[in-house]
Scaffold this motif. Structure first.
Motif, PDB file in Angstrom:
ATOM      1  N   HIS A   1       0.782  -1.126  -0.167  1.00  0.00           N
ATOM      2  CA  HIS A   1       0.002   0.032  -0.010  1.00  0.00           C
ATOM      3  C   HIS A   1       0.856   1.082   0.174  1.00  0.00           C
ATOM      4  N   PHE A   2       0.614   2.119  -1.146  1.00  0.00           N
ATOM      5  CA  PHE A   2       1.495   3.378  -1.267  1.00  0.00           C
ATOM      6  C   PHE A   2       0.660   4.499  -0.522  1.00  0.00           C
ATOM      7  N   ALA A   3       1.214   5.676  -0.227  1.00  0.00           N
ATOM      8  CA  ALA A   3       0.668   6.909   0.064  1.00  0.00           C
ATOM      9  C   ALA A   3       1.344   7.949  -0.798  1.00  0.00           C
ATOM     10  N   PHE A   4       0.621   8.987  -1.047  1.00  0.00           N
ATOM     11  CA  PHE A   4       1.269  10.088  -2.114  1.00  0.00           C
ATOM     12  C   PHE A   4       1.660  11.147  -1.106  1.00  0.00           C
ATOM     13  N   ALA A   5       2.777  11.750  -1.550  1.00  0.00           N
ATOM     14  CA  ALA A   5       3.338  13.052  -0.766  1.00  0.00           C
ATOM     15  C   ALA A   5       2.238  14.068  -0.925  1.00  0.00           C
ATOM     16  N   LYS A   6       2.002  14.785   0.126  1.00  0.00           N
ATOM     17  CA  LYS A   6       1.081  16.113  -0.139  1.00  0.00           C
ATOM     18  C   LYS A   6       1.770  17.112  -0.860  1.00  0.00           C
ATOM     19  N   PHE A   7       0.992  17.931  -1.393  1.00  0.00           N
ATOM     20  CA  PHE A   7       1.572  19.092  -2.054  1.00  0.00           C
ATOM     21  C   PHE A   7       2.365  20.193  -1.211  1.00  0.00           C
ATOM     22  N   SER A   8       1.490  20.276  -0.057  1.00  0.00           N
ATOM     23  CA  SER A   8       1.623  21.380   0.687  1.00  0.00           C
ATOM     24  C   SER A   8       1.085  20.964   2.240  1.00  0.00           C
ATOM     25  N   GLU A   9       1.631  21.247   3.393  1.00  0.00           N
ATOM     26  CA  GLU A   9       1.047  21.087   4.607  1.00  0.00           C
ATOM     27  C   GLU A   9       0.013  22.121   5.132  1.00  0.00           C
ATOM     28  N   VAL A  10       0.080  23.248   4.189  1.00  0.00           N
ATOM     29  CA  VAL A  10      -0.740  24.370   4.685  1.00  0.00           C
ATOM     30  C   VAL A  10      -2.147  23.936   3.824  1.00  0.00           C
ATOM     31  N   THR A  11      -3.112  23.930   4.895  1.00  0.00           N
ATOM     32  CA  THR A  11      -4.353  23.475   4.558  1.00  0.00           C
ATOM     33  C   THR A  11      -5.121  24.492   3.403  1.00  0.00           C
ATOM     34  N   GLU A  12      -4.863  25.879   3.630  1.00  0.00           N
ATOM     35  CA  GLU A  12      -5.445  26.725   2.634  1.00  0.00           C
ATOM     36  C   GLU A  12      -4.757  26.541   1.174  1.00  0.00           C
ATOM     37  N   GLN A  13      -3.548  26.027   0.993  1.00  0.00           N
ATOM     38  CA  GLN A  13      -3.075  26.033  -0.216  1.00  0.00           C
ATOM     39  C   GLN A  13      -3.319  24.957  -0.792  1.00  0.00           C
TER      40      GLN A  13
ATOM     41  N   GLY B   1      -3.922  -1.143  -7.275  1.00  0.00           N
ATOM     42  CA  GLY B   1      -4.652   0.185  -7.523  1.00  0.00           C
ATOM     43  C   GLY B   1      -3.567   1.008  -8.264  1.00  0.00           C
ATOM     44  N   CYS B   2      -2.534   1.045  -7.811  1.00  0.00           N
ATOM     45  CA  CYS B   2      -1.182   1.941  -8.454  1.00  0.00           C
ATOM     46  C   CYS B   2      -1.015   0.983  -9.700  1.00  0.00           C
ATOM     47  N   ALA B   3      -0.797  -0.120  -9.845  1.00  0.00           N
ATOM     48  CA  ALA B   3      -0.556  -0.973 -11.061  1.00  0.00           C
ATOM     49  C   ALA B   3      -1.533  -0.486 -12.051  1.00  0.00           C
TER      50      ALA B   3
ATOM     51  N   PHE C   1       9.063  -3.844  -3.372  1.00  0.00           N
ATOM     52  CA  PHE C   1       9.254  -2.345  -2.953  1.00  0.00           C
ATOM     53  C   PHE C   1       9.283  -2.505  -1.279  1.00  0.00           C
ATOM     54  N   CYS C   2      10.623  -2.239  -0.840  1.00  0.00           N
ATOM     55  CA  CYS C   2      10.540  -2.309   0.347  1.00  0.00           C
ATOM     56  C   CYS C   2      10.695  -1.058   1.338  1.00  0.00           C
ATOM     57  N   GLY C   3      10.124  -0.174   0.677  1.00  0.00           N
ATOM     58  CA  GLY C   3       9.871   1.104   1.373  1.00  0.00           C
ATOM     59  C   GLY C   3      11.104   2.192   1.159  1.00  0.00           C
ATOM     60  N   PRO C   4      10.897   3.383   1.524  1.00  0.00           N
ATOM     61  CA  PRO C   4       9.605   3.956   1.927  1.00  0.00           C
ATOM     62  C   PRO C   4       8.452   3.816   0.992  1.00  0.00           C
ATOM     63  N   CYS C   5       7.101   3.873   1.617  1.00  0.00           N
ATOM     64  CA  CYS C   5       5.982   3.601   0.829  1.00  0.00           C
ATOM     65  C   CYS C   5       5.301   4.868   0.535  1.00  0.00           C
ATOM     66  N   GLU C   6       6.025   6.052   0.750  1.00  0.00           N
ATOM     67  CA  GLU C   6       5.600   7.137   0.162  1.00  0.00           C
ATOM     68  C   GLU C   6       5.994   7.660  -1.039  1.00  0.00           C
ATOM     69  N   ILE C   7       5.323   7.735  -2.376  1.00  0.00           N
ATOM     70  CA  ILE C   7       5.465   8.238  -3.491  1.00  0.00           C
ATOM     71  C   ILE C   7       5.555   9.624  -3.654  1.00  0.00           C
ATOM     72  N   ASP C   8       6.703  10.073  -3.916  1.00  0.00           N
ATOM     73  CA  ASP C   8       6.809  11.385  -4.044  1.00  0.00           C
ATOM     74  C   ASP C   8       6.409  12.319  -5.407  1.00  0.00           C
ATOM     75  N   HIS C   9       4.924  12.025  -5.529  1.00  0.00           N
ATOM     76  CA  HIS C   9       4.285  12.323  -6.698  1.00  0.00           C
ATOM     77  C   HIS C   9       2.820  12.564  -6.305  1.00  0.00           C
ATOM     78  N   PHE C  10       2.124  12.493  -7.270  1.00  0.00           N
ATOM     79  CA  PHE C  10       0.432  12.703  -6.987  1.00  0.00           C
ATOM     80  C   PHE C  10      -0.318  11.648  -7.717  1.00  0.00           C
ATOM     81  N   PHE C  11       0.600  10.582  -8.152  1.00  0.00           N
ATOM     82  CA  PHE C  11      -0.067   9.497  -8.944  1.00  0.00           C
ATOM     83  C   PHE C  11       1.033   8.575  -9.237  1.00  0.00           C
ATOM     84  N   CYS C  12       0.757   7.395  -9.779  1.00  0.00           N
ATOM     85  CA  CYS C  12       1.695   6.346  -9.886  1.00  0.00           C
ATOM     86  C   CYS C  12       2.316   6.357 -11.462  1.00  0.00           C
ATOM     87  N   ASP C  13       3.293   7.348 -11.441  1.00  0.00           N
ATOM     88  CA  ASP C  13       4.027   7.665 -12.520  1.00  0.00           C
ATOM     89  C   ASP C  13       5.057   6.660 -12.641  1.00  0.00           C
TER      90      ASP C  13
END
Length: 320
Positions: free
Chosen positions: A17-29, A102-104, A174-186
């Motif tokens: 199971h993968f997680a996507f990196a957030k664009f920003s930690e600021v909720t308003e952004q 789902g990523c595949a 995929f041994c980790g980390p499990c966070e994809i530094d992107h917003f989709f499975c490119d």
């Protein structure tokens, strides 16, 4: 931040199971970006659906150029739908993530629609070449059967490349980390999470990019080189203007699509940066898909007239 990651044990640990990196930690952004991308997504879906509908319902547009344009609009709809919903979810959900399966699937559809579009743009350039450089033989050489075969080849190549690349990459652990530094499975960010030596996989991605991005682009360049040579020797200024105007929309779409895609997939690995990759991906997944219907509708009188008929009927039905 809850990354929603998990591992399974089967000879070696592998992320399932993968997680996507957030664009920003600021909720308003994040909310502002969510709103902007959602509006562009809806505009892209509406514009491409209207163009496809206008072409299929207008008997005067049942010509090769518009047949390919309808296929392009359908590809754009699939292309954006394979990526943007996940992107929007990751912008508003703290626990946004995606399963390995789902990523595949997302990678397959993104690659399938993207490669198919590359091939279809080359077919559209060949159609313009035949129309301008060989007008006497155009009707026979670009018959319905030939156009259907070119479209099927475009979709078929996209399907084969998508299946091949997805299967090859997800055969890895995929041994980790499990966070994809992107917003989709490119492809590049997923490969960055794989265990062990991925040089063969990276080479396969590069070769596929050369064959399926650069080769169609070279065909487009060759077609327009012949078109330009034919236009320059036309005796009539009106003929030159008409010939160039029929190609300008396609050239602009090719420039937008290939420009951002080539920079992303044909750059050396050392020159990749997550921030730049995300900006480029936003451009070729969201912006170009939204701009394509605008470019074609503004530059083509027949498309504008067909859209006006459709929108006029809808307004009449609503008011009635």
């Amino acid at each position: 931040m809850n990354l929603s990651c998990s591992l399974w044990q089967d000879n070696s640990l592998s992320v399932k199971h993968f997680a996507f990196a957030k664009f920003s930690e600021v909720t308003e952004q994040c909310f502002l970006l969510f709103t902007l991308i959602l509006l562009m997504f809806l505009a892209s879906l509406t514009g491409n659906a209207l163009i496809a509908l206008a072409i299929w319902t207008s008997s005067g547009l049942h010509m090769p150029m518009y047949f390919f344009l309808a296929n392009l609009s359908l590809l754009e709809i699939g292309y954006t739908c394979s990526v943007i919903p996940t992107m929007l979810q990751s912008l508003v959900s703290e626990a946004g993530g995606i399963s390995r399966e789902g990523c595949a699937m997302q990678m397959f559809f993104f690659t399938f629609f993207g490669i198919s579009e590359c091939c279809l743009l080359a077919a559209m350039a060949f159609d313009r070449y035949m129309a301008i450089c060989s007008p006497l033989h155009y009707a026979t050489r670009m018959s319905r059967g030939v156009c259907a075969q070119l479209a099927l080849v475009s979709w078929g190549v996209g399907c084969m490349v998508g299946l091949g690349q997805t299967n090859y990459i997800f055969s890895l652990n995929f041994c980790g980390p499990c966070e994809i530094d992107h917003f989709f499975c490119d492809l590049p960010p997923i490969l960055a999470l794989a265990c062990g030596d991925t040089s063969y996989n990276e080479a396969a991605v590069f070769v596929a990019a050369i064959l399926c991005i650069s080769s169609p682009f070279l065909l487009i360049i060759a077609s327009y080189g012949r078109i330009l040579a034919a236009v320059l020797i036309m005796p009539s200024p009106e003929g030159r203007h008409k010939a160039l105007s029929t190609c300008s929309s396609h050239l602009l779409v090719v420039t937008l699509f290939y420009g951002s895609g080539s920079v992303t997939y044909l750059r050396p690995k050392a020159n990749h940066s997550p921030g730049m990759d995300k900006l480029l991906a936003l451009f070729y997944t969201v912006v170009t898909s939204m701009l394509n219907p605008i470019i074609y509708s503004l530059r083509n009188k027949e498309i504008k007239a067909a859209l006006q008929r459709i929108l006029g009927k809808k307004i009449v039905l609503t008011c009635g």
